[in-house]
Design a protein around this motif. Sequence first.
Motif, short mmCIF file in Angstrom:
data_model
loop_
_atom_site.label_atom_id
_atom_site.label_comp_id
_atom_site.label_asym_id
_atom_site.label_seq_id
_atom_site.Cartn_x
_atom_site.Cartn_y
_atom_site.Cartn_z
N UNK A 21 9.69 -19.33 89.55
CA UNK A 21 9.13 -19.20 88.19
C UNK A 21 8.89 -17.72 87.89
N UNK A 22 8.38 -16.98 88.86
CA UNK A 22 8.14 -15.54 88.65
C UNK A 22 9.46 -14.85 88.28
N UNK A 65 9.22 -24.68 81.29
CA UNK A 65 8.55 -23.37 81.28
C UNK A 65 8.75 -22.64 79.95
N UNK A 66 9.65 -23.14 79.12
CA UNK A 66 9.89 -22.49 77.83
C UNK A 66 10.99 -21.45 77.90
N UNK A 281 1.58 -22.33 80.64
CA UNK A 281 0.74 -21.11 80.56
C UNK A 281 0.01 -20.90 81.89
N UNK A 282 -0.42 -22.00 82.52
CA UNK A 282 -1.07 -21.87 83.84
C UNK A 282 -0.07 -21.30 84.86
N UNK A 284 2.36 -19.27 84.32
CA UNK A 284 2.44 -17.81 84.11
C UNK A 284 1.27 -17.12 84.80
N UNK A 285 0.08 -17.68 84.64
CA UNK A 285 -1.10 -17.07 85.28
C UNK A 285 -0.97 -17.13 86.80
N UNK A 286 -0.55 -18.30 87.33
CA UNK A 286 -0.45 -18.46 88.78
C UNK A 286 0.60 -17.51 89.36
N UNK A 287 1.68 -17.29 88.60
CA UNK A 287 2.74 -16.39 89.08
C UNK A 287 2.42 -14.92 88.77
N UNK A 288 1.38 -14.70 87.99
CA UNK A 288 0.97 -13.32 87.67
C UNK A 288 1.89 -12.66 86.65
N UNK A 289 2.42 -13.46 85.71
CA UNK A 289 3.28 -12.89 84.65
C UNK A 289 2.53 -13.00 83.33
N UNK A 290 2.15 -11.86 82.77
CA UNK A 290 1.36 -11.87 81.54
C UNK A 290 2.16 -12.49 80.40
N UNK A 291 1.48 -13.15 79.49
CA UNK A 291 2.11 -13.79 78.33
C UNK A 291 2.78 -12.74 77.46
#
Length: 291
Positions: A21-22, A65-66, A281-282, A284-291
């Motif tokens: 995902x990252x 994931x969009x 969105x979670x 993204x947060x878990x992978x550390x990728x800012x929105x």
Amino acid sequence: MTPPVFRFAPSPNGHLHLGHALSALLNFDMARAAGGRLLLRIEDIDRTRCRPEFEAAIYQDLAWLGIGWEEPVRRQSEHFADYQAALDKLRAMRLTFPSFESRAEIAHLVSDRESHARWPRDPDGAPLYPGTARLTGEQEREARIASGDPYAIRLDMTAARDWAGPLHFTEAGAGPGGESGEIAAEPEHWGDVILGRKDIPTSYHLSVVIDDALQGVTHVVRGQDLFWSTAVHRLLHSLLDLPVPVYRHHRLILDADGRKLSKSTAATGLRELRAQGVTPADIRRLAGVAE
Ligand code: GLU
């Protein structure tokens, strides 16, 4: 100006996890920010480990994931002729040779060599090829191939290195030791790498380089675990006269033991997390990728 081309290139040999995902989100975000294109490539040359259900799951997980990508998706198993053509070219340049040792014979040769001194390892920790198949005569090679013996096609690293001369690539991210900027490529640390086998006319190194070139990829964004492989890729660009993309290696997501994620689990698998009610969105947060 032509838009930059990014790609996400998973292997369908398991389900996607946070590490994938990252990588996928970084490629997607960078392509979008640069007004570029995002390609998806299915790296399925290993027919024993790749499965159609994993490929289907990749499409579902990325869409969830969009992430959007261009069609058609390039599936490596449909392009063996492209890789074979590259192998033929390298053979005509006298830069490859077939080696016939089994895994057990290679292990034996390594332990033999190690009775004198430690035998060198490649950047992934595997012993360099210890054999002498490079010296086998053409007639014997052809006879063994004709008799159906299994073999690997290896790059003659010393000859290839001499052919190509000094090589560099641009690292826009960072290697595992913080390497960045203009990096001297030192493929010799990998020894006589395998580029193909009797039953599969390619390898990870060969197909990734051919495909990035055929697909016009300008930016390779991938995990730091592949940073050292870039030296082999850079050498193949030179030998096969291919354009050289910019590289950006990103940090890896590690498991509780500090190891790179290798398979999807309840704590890291995108499907498992989705079933637990986790949102994109979670992720993204878990992978550390800012929105
Ligand atoms: N298929 C490789 C993997 O899943 C990635 C190859 C690349 O990005 O160069 O690890």
